[in-house]
Design a protein around this motif. Structure first.
Motif, PDB file in Angstrom:
ATOM      1  N   GLY A 115      -0.429  -4.411   1.212  1.00  0.00           N
ATOM      2  CA  GLY A 115       0.717  -3.973   1.200  1.00  0.00           C
ATOM      3  C   GLY A 115       1.917  -4.344   2.198  1.00  0.00           C
ATOM      4  O   GLY A 115       2.875  -3.617   2.088  1.00  0.00           O
ATOM      5  N   GLY A 158      -3.911   1.260   0.479  1.00  0.00           N
ATOM      6  CA  GLY A 158      -4.774   0.339  -0.480  1.00  0.00           C
ATOM      7  C   GLY A 158      -5.935   1.329  -1.139  1.00  0.00           C
ATOM      8  O   GLY A 158      -6.774   2.187  -0.518  1.00  0.00           O
ATOM      9  N   THR A 159      -6.377   0.625  -2.267  1.00  0.00           N
ATOM     10  CA  THR A 159      -7.624   1.434  -2.852  1.00  0.00           C
ATOM     11  C   THR A 159      -8.728   0.145  -3.057  1.00  0.00           C
ATOM     12  O   THR A 159      -8.135  -0.992  -2.762  1.00  0.00           O
ATOM     13  N   ILE A 195      -7.290   0.657   3.641  1.00  0.00           N
ATOM     14  CA  ILE A 195      -8.020   0.886   2.294  1.00  0.00           C
ATOM     15  C   ILE A 195      -8.775   2.171   2.339  1.00  0.00           C
ATOM     16  O   ILE A 195      -9.283   2.489   3.056  1.00  0.00           O
ATOM     17  N   ILE A 210      -4.631  -8.579   1.884  1.00  0.00           N
ATOM     18  CA  ILE A 210      -4.524  -7.399   0.783  1.00  0.00           C
ATOM     19  C   ILE A 210      -4.215  -6.192   1.631  1.00  0.00           C
ATOM     20  O   ILE A 210      -4.871  -5.338   1.733  1.00  0.00           O
ATOM     21  N   ASP A 251      -9.933  -0.651  -5.513  1.00  0.00           N
ATOM     22  CA  ASP A 251      -9.867  -1.332  -6.637  1.00  0.00           C
ATOM     23  C   ASP A 251      -8.932  -2.577  -6.323  1.00  0.00           C
ATOM     24  O   ASP A 251      -8.875  -3.542  -7.041  1.00  0.00           O
ATOM     25  N   ASP A 252      -8.064  -2.400  -5.381  1.00  0.00           N
ATOM     26  CA  ASP A 252      -6.997  -3.605  -4.982  1.00  0.00           C
ATOM     27  C   ASP A 252      -7.833  -4.808  -4.496  1.00  0.00           C
ATOM     28  O   ASP A 252      -7.438  -5.802  -4.881  1.00  0.00           O
TER      29      ASP A 252
END
Length: 256
Positions: free
Chosen positions: A245, A216-217, A189, A243, A219-220
């Protein structure tokens, strides 16, 4: 980013380690969905910056403290009780990276990682349980590294496995009180901690491992935490939401 949802109207949410990265993004998301938020951090200047980033103090209570210090946690709980009287959501997010070969880990480094990543989560929850309302939710920030071995992550992964197990056991213990407990396991992230521990060249290389083809971000992660903390997840308890991907479950770039 704005959200039309009002899933957290009249809800009070605590985010530890809420001054940057996933914590700050989650605070921003819950505010956008109607919550009042409490953010904690060890650095006063970063707390002030977070409050400004989140739009000011009207719906944000910033509390300076170290999650590894029980006196600070007692003071945090007292401040929340005085300001709000209760909590509806806890995101136990505060943590530190610890990435080095097992043979190089010192007792000091071991104690620091365990104190913040495990002890801090354990006692954050213990101190806030008396404040939690019925039908409230706790979300713990774990890590994808508890699902798949990563070189030089033995200490970090062990602390995250500990809090993952804590989510299981506390779900059983607190379920009768109407409190749900779940964890999230972020993959790679984009956060300050990620860039503190991964060089630019290494960051470009790890993207190849991710089936989604990107890092990832924050916000994800915030979106997943908001879901688990909301009434939409009312029958989800004792689970871990990865989380990442597809980092753990899918073999990226494989062809026959």
């Amino acid at each position: 980013m704005t959200h039309s949802s009002s899933r957290f109207d009249d809800k009070i949410a605590l985010i530890t380690g809420g001054t940057s990265g996933m914590g700050l993004a989650t605070a921003r998301r819950l505010l956008a969905e109607g919550a009042q938020v409490v953010v904690t951090g060890r650095d006063e200047a970063r707390l002030d910056a977070a409050v400004e980033d989140l739009g000011g103090a009207d719906r944000v209570l910033a509390i300076r403290g170290d999650v590894a210090n029980l006196a600070d946690l007692d003071a945090m709980a007292a401040a929340i009780r005085e300001q709000h009287g209760r909590l509806d959501v806890v995101f136990a997010n505060a943590g530190v990276g610890a990435f080095q070969p097992n043979s190089e880990i010192t007792e000091t480094e071991f104690d620091r990682a365990v104190d913040i990543n495990f002890k801090g989560v354990f006692f954050t929850i213990q101190k806030t349980i008396p404040l939690l309302s019925e039908n409230s939710a706790i979300v713990i920030n774990a890590s994808w590294t508890l699902h798949r071995g990563l070189p030089n992550a033995s200490l970090y992964s062990a602390t995250k496995a500990a809090v993952h197990n804590l989510a299981h056991t506390l779900a059983a213990e607190l379920g009768p009180k109407g409190i749900r407990v779940n964890s999230v396991s972020p993959g790679y992230i984009e956060t300050p901690m990620f860039h503190d521990n991964v060089s630019a060249a290494a960051a470009a290389a790890v993207v190849i491992e991710v089936a989604a083809g990107r890092i990832g971000t924050a916000d994800d992660v915030a979106a997943a935490v908001a879901f688990l903390a909301s009434g939409e997840a009312s029958y989800i308890n004792g689970q871990d939401l990865i989380i990442d991907g597809g980092l753990v479950a899918a073999l990226a770039g494989s062809t026959w």
